[in-house]
Design a protein around this motif. Structure first.
Motif, PDB file in Angstrom:
ATOM      1  N   GLU A  27      -6.039  11.895   0.913  1.00  0.00           N
ATOM      2  CA  GLU A  27      -5.072  11.052   1.468  1.00  0.00           C
ATOM      3  C   GLU A  27      -5.789   9.612   1.775  1.00  0.00           C
ATOM      4  O   GLU A  27      -5.418   8.584   1.598  1.00  0.00           O
ATOM      5  N   TYR A  28      -7.044  10.263   2.529  1.00  0.00           N
ATOM      6  CA  TYR A  28      -8.026   8.872   2.777  1.00  0.00           C
ATOM      7  C   TYR A  28      -8.320   8.013   1.792  1.00  0.00           C
ATOM      8  O   TYR A  28      -8.478   6.796   1.932  1.00  0.00           O
ATOM      9  N   GLU A  29      -8.835   8.703   0.726  1.00  0.00           N
ATOM     10  CA  GLU A  29      -9.183   7.666  -0.433  1.00  0.00           C
ATOM     11  C   GLU A  29      -8.288   7.069  -1.187  1.00  0.00           C
ATOM     12  O   GLU A  29      -8.298   5.853  -1.343  1.00  0.00           O
ATOM     13  N   ASP A  30      -6.784   7.556  -1.185  1.00  0.00           N
ATOM     14  CA  ASP A  30      -5.765   6.860  -1.620  1.00  0.00           C
ATOM     15  C   ASP A  30      -5.555   5.520  -1.068  1.00  0.00           C
ATOM     16  O   ASP A  30      -5.111   4.608  -1.395  1.00  0.00           O
ATOM     17  N   GLU A  31      -5.783   5.779   0.437  1.00  0.00           N
ATOM     18  CA  GLU A  31      -5.259   4.757   1.307  1.00  0.00           C
ATOM     19  C   GLU A  31      -6.337   3.664   1.292  1.00  0.00           C
ATOM     20  O   GLU A  31      -6.094   2.532   1.305  1.00  0.00           O
ATOM     21  N   GLU A  79     -14.410  -2.223  -3.448  1.00  0.00           N
ATOM     22  CA  GLU A  79     -14.779  -3.557  -2.897  1.00  0.00           C
ATOM     23  C   GLU A  79     -16.367  -3.585  -2.384  1.00  0.00           C
ATOM     24  O   GLU A  79     -17.184  -4.329  -2.578  1.00  0.00           O
ATOM     25  N   ALA A  80     -16.592  -2.484  -1.405  1.00  0.00           N
ATOM     26  CA  ALA A  80     -17.508  -2.267  -0.607  1.00  0.00           C
ATOM     27  C   ALA A  80     -18.648  -1.478  -1.374  1.00  0.00           C
ATOM     28  O   ALA A  80     -19.797  -1.370  -0.712  1.00  0.00           O
ATOM     29  N   GLY A  81     -18.325  -1.134  -2.518  1.00  0.00           N
ATOM     30  CA  GLY A  81     -19.447  -0.529  -3.360  1.00  0.00           C
ATOM     31  C   GLY A  81     -19.673   0.694  -3.147  1.00  0.00           C
ATOM     32  O   GLY A  81     -20.749   1.398  -3.374  1.00  0.00           O
ATOM     33  N   LEU A  82     -18.699   1.409  -2.200  1.00  0.00           N
ATOM     34  CA  LEU A  82     -18.759   2.907  -1.911  1.00  0.00           C
ATOM     35  C   LEU A  82     -18.348   3.649  -3.273  1.00  0.00           C
ATOM     36  O   LEU A  82     -17.443   3.440  -3.885  1.00  0.00           O
ATOM     37  N   PRO A  83     -18.951   4.912  -3.206  1.00  0.00           N
ATOM     38  CA  PRO A  83     -18.544   5.941  -4.469  1.00  0.00           C
ATOM     39  C   PRO A  83     -17.448   6.289  -4.213  1.00  0.00           C
ATOM     40  O   PRO A  83     -16.840   6.820  -3.077  1.00  0.00           O
ATOM     41  N   VAL A  84     -16.296   6.565  -5.154  1.00  0.00           N
ATOM     42  CA  VAL A  84     -14.989   7.190  -5.215  1.00  0.00           C
ATOM     43  C   VAL A  84     -14.946   8.131  -6.017  1.00  0.00           C
ATOM     44  O   VAL A  84     -15.436   8.409  -7.269  1.00  0.00           O
ATOM     45  N   ASP A  85     -14.026   9.491  -5.460  1.00  0.00           N
ATOM     46  CA  ASP A  85     -13.692  10.456  -6.449  1.00  0.00           C
ATOM     47  C   ASP A  85     -13.001  10.130  -7.650  1.00  0.00           C
ATOM     48  O   ASP A  85     -13.343  10.543  -8.741  1.00  0.00           O
ATOM     49  N   ARG A  86     -12.084   9.370  -7.574  1.00  0.00           N
ATOM     50  CA  ARG A  86     -11.040   8.975  -8.572  1.00  0.00           C
ATOM     51  C   ARG A  86     -11.093   7.524  -8.834  1.00  0.00           C
ATOM     52  O   ARG A  86     -11.059   6.856  -7.610  1.00  0.00           O
ATOM     53  N   GLN A  87     -11.020   6.888  -9.902  1.00  0.00           N
ATOM     54  CA  GLN A  87     -11.060   5.621  -9.972  1.00  0.00           C
ATOM     55  C   GLN A  87      -9.534   5.248 -10.115  1.00  0.00           C
ATOM     56  O   GLN A  87      -8.631   5.891 -10.244  1.00  0.00           O
TER      57      GLN A  87
END
Lengths: 359, 133
Positions: A322-326, A333-341
């Motif tokens: 949920e955190y990542e969705d938000e 933008e900040a260049g942090l890795p995300v689990d889902r594109q």
């Protein structure tokens, strides 16, 4: 010398003088014989109820039983039904043994280092013996006192009196004559036991270190009660019928002050009143507390049953998904890795656009 | 919590035990709190005015006197008791005490029963010829 027991001793001496002088010099029989006993009894009752109800509100989220035996698990492993009870019957038996015979205290051991480095555990039985003698003697004495609060005296009380005075002790000298009335064993055992429990706190250095005024004061007070009681029975005898007239008056709500009751009697009653009033606010509340020992009064079925913390409530959680969705776009933008594109944007096409912009 | 019911039940039992003497005297045995029994003196006792010792001493200490009397008669064969006023008495429960206090049922037993005292005097001195109803 130790301020903690000197202060307690002085407190009891002051209480003695207060009652003795109050009755002998000031003639305050009504105060010490009627008003204070009633007030003390009311304090005892309300204080006792308050403490127990206060404890009953305490949370018991877990089974925190301490065990001294094998817990019930697989059928071919013999379980200890009393020391590690899985049924409430076993718990009741364990509680009876605890309350009447102080089994936990019996298991008391003393650690010692022997021959340099060897640690040994010794059975330390004298505290258990002393405590058992003290409590049973006190209970017997208390029960015998029903003869002052009932008329006619019930057969059970007479029976206890007969058993208690079974040994006909006869001690006749010029100064002290003891023999009639019959010597009650319980009174003497009580005096000896309370003396032992006191001396233990004085002479065993590590026990002395942890002893407080609230440990000494009840011991002195109970010694005072037992001593004045024994004194009135065997040495400075009082008019028993007059004393009973007073106590019967108290117990039937028609209080009277008969004449010719010795001041020692009022001291005795005053000591008992102080003990009653002090009871709910002191360590003596272990009388009620022992029934609520959480390590003793619960079944040990932690494996057989799942115990859920009773005040567990649904916790509002915010998962990482949920955190990542938000925050996905901000993270990219900040260049942090995300689990889902992100689903909409296509990275293959986006890159040339970005490069064009750079050009 | 389910424990609370058990705790309150236990507390109630404790309170009932605590109040049992009060309840006993109000409901079971109402009116039992009569004052201590009066001492009934016979004519002879009234005439004598004072016992071997003062009345206050005798109410509290008569058992000690009797114990000492028995000891001195049985062990030392001394039968004469001289009190503080120099008056002589024969140390005998049956012949001296019960001579004046010939009303055992009224003089001895009522207080003994009231105070739940069962003296073993009467184990031997049971067939007292001087006792009158």
């Amino acid at each position: 010398m130790n301020a903690k027991y000197i202060v307690s001793l002085l407190a009891v001496v002051v209480l003695f003088l207060l009652a003795y002088v109050g009755v002998e010099a000031a003639g305050l029989q009504v105060v010490f014989g009627i008003i204070i006993p009633y007030l003390a009894f009311v304090t005892f009752i309300t204080g006792f109820i308050y403490r127990i109800m206060d404890w009953s509100r305490s949370a018991v989220p877990f089974r925190i039983t301490t065990t001294a035996g094998q817990q019930k698990s697989l059928p071919w492993i013999t379980d200890d039904k009393v020391d590690c009870p899985s049924t409430s019957g076993g718990v009741v038996l364990r509680m009876i043994l605890e309350i009447a015979f102080f089994r936990s205290l019996f298991r008391n051991t003393r650690m010692k280092i022997k021959e340099g480095t060897k640690l040994s555990y010794q059975l330390e039985i004298f505290l258990w013996l002393g405590a058992l003698a003290f409590h049973w003697a006190f209970f017997t004495v208390l029960f015998r006192h029903l003869r002052f609060f009932t008329n006619p005296v019930p057969v059970v009380v007479q029976l206890v009196e007969n058993v208690d005075s079974f040994f006909r002790v006869e001690f006749l000298t010029d100064i002290i004559q003891i023999g009639v009335p019959g010597v009650y064993l319980s009174g003497l055992v009580l005096l000896l036991a309370v003396t032992y429990l006191f001396l233990r706190r004085i002479f065993v250095s590590n026990v002395k270190y942890i002893s407080l005024a609230s440990d000494y004061f009840p011991l002195f007070l109970i010694f005072g009660i037992a001593f004045t009681g024994v004194l009135m029975r065997y040495y400075a005898k009082i008019d028993v019928t007059a004393a009973k007239e007073l106590t019967m008056g108290l117990v039937s709500f028609r209080p009277t002050i008969p004449e010719g009751v010795s001041p020692i009697f009022y001291v005795h009653v005053f000591f008992v009143s102080i003990l009653l009033a002090y009871f709910p606010f002191s360590k003596l509340m272990h009388l009620g507390g022992i029934f609520l020992s959480p390590t003793r009064n619960m079944t040990t079925d932690t494996r057989a049953r799942r115990h859920v913390n009773p005040w567990n409530y649904p916790v509002k959680v915010h998962t990482y998904d949920e955190y990542e969705d938000e925050f996905r776009e901000k993270m990219i933008e900040a260049g942090l890795p995300v689990d889902r594109q992100p689903v909409d944007t296509q990275p293959a096409e986006a890159t040339p656009e970005e490069s064009e912009e750079k050009e | 919590m389910k424990d609370k019911k058990i705790i309150i039940a236990g507390l109630l039992i404790f309170l009932i035990i605590l109040f049992s003497p009060f309840l006993y005297n109000i409901f079971v045995n109402a009116g039992s709190a009569q004052p201590a029994p009066e001492l009934v003196l016979t004519e002879k006792a009234k005439a004598a005015k004072e016992c071997v010792r003062s009345t206050d001493y005798m109410t509290a200490e008569h058992m000690r006197v009797l114990d000492l009397w028995r000891h001195s008669v049985v062990r030392n064969a001394e039968r004469i008791y001289v009190n503080s006023k120099g008056k002589e008495f024969t140390m005998s429960l049956s012949n001296t005490c019960l001579d004046c206090h010939s009303n055992k049922a009224e003089f001895c037993d009522r207080c003994h029963n009231y105070a739940s005292v069962r003296p073993y005097c009467w184990d031997c001195h049971i067939d007292n010829p001087k006792e009158k109803e």
